[in-house]
Design an enzyme around this catalytic site. Structure first.
Site: not given
Ligand code: AMP
Length: 117
Positions: A32, A96-97, A101
């Site tokens: 996103i 962050e998530v 991924h």
């Molecule tokens: P990380 O810091 O490795 O956990 O990366 C998390 C990624 O998820 C970041 O690059 C965000 O921009 C991406 N992200 C968070 N929410 C969404 C969403 N709803 N759709 C697509 N990407 C997302």
């Protein structure tokens, strides 16, 4: 049981996302907040919170994530010039998530991997 994140909703197509690939094991969608012309996240459909939580039974799925990332890179036309695959883990890795991924980044020269301290 680990807590679901927004990525589980994307897998189930309960919230909008630009999904570029999905099969029974993985889902791939455009980030996103892209940090490169191509920025796609490849995730397992199974919730594995961090790389620390991966087990031997996840080996095939984790390997499949790499194969799918390579196939997407070819489809995006960035395979020949090259790209970067990143998986962040935990606080120091700035994850962050909490659903693992693989970031697929490319479409421009990405520079050296880490800022030198
Ligand atoms: P990380 O810091 O490795 O956990 O990366 C998390 C990624 O998820 C970041 O690059 C965000 O921009 C991406 N992200 C968070 N929410 C969404 C969403 N709803 N759709 C697509 N990407 C997302």
């Amino acid at each position: 049981m680990p807590e679901e994140t927004i990525f589980s909703k994307i897998i189930r197509r309960e919230i909008p996302a630009d999904i570029v690939f999905q099969d029974d094991r993985v889902t791939a969608f455009r980030d996103i907040a892209p940090q490169a012309p191509t920025h796609i996240l490849v995730i397992p459909n199974k919730l594995i919170p961090t790389a620390n939580d991966a087990t031997p039974e996840d080996e095939a799925t984790l390997g499949h994530m790499f194969i799918v990332a390579g196939e997407i890179a070819r489809k995006e036309g960035i395979a020949e010039d090259g790209y970067r695959l990143i998986m962040n883990c935990g606080e120091h890795g700035h994850q962050e998530v909490q659903h693992i991924h693989l970031h697929l980044l490319g479409g421009r020269p990405l520079g050296s991997m880490l800022k030198r301290a």
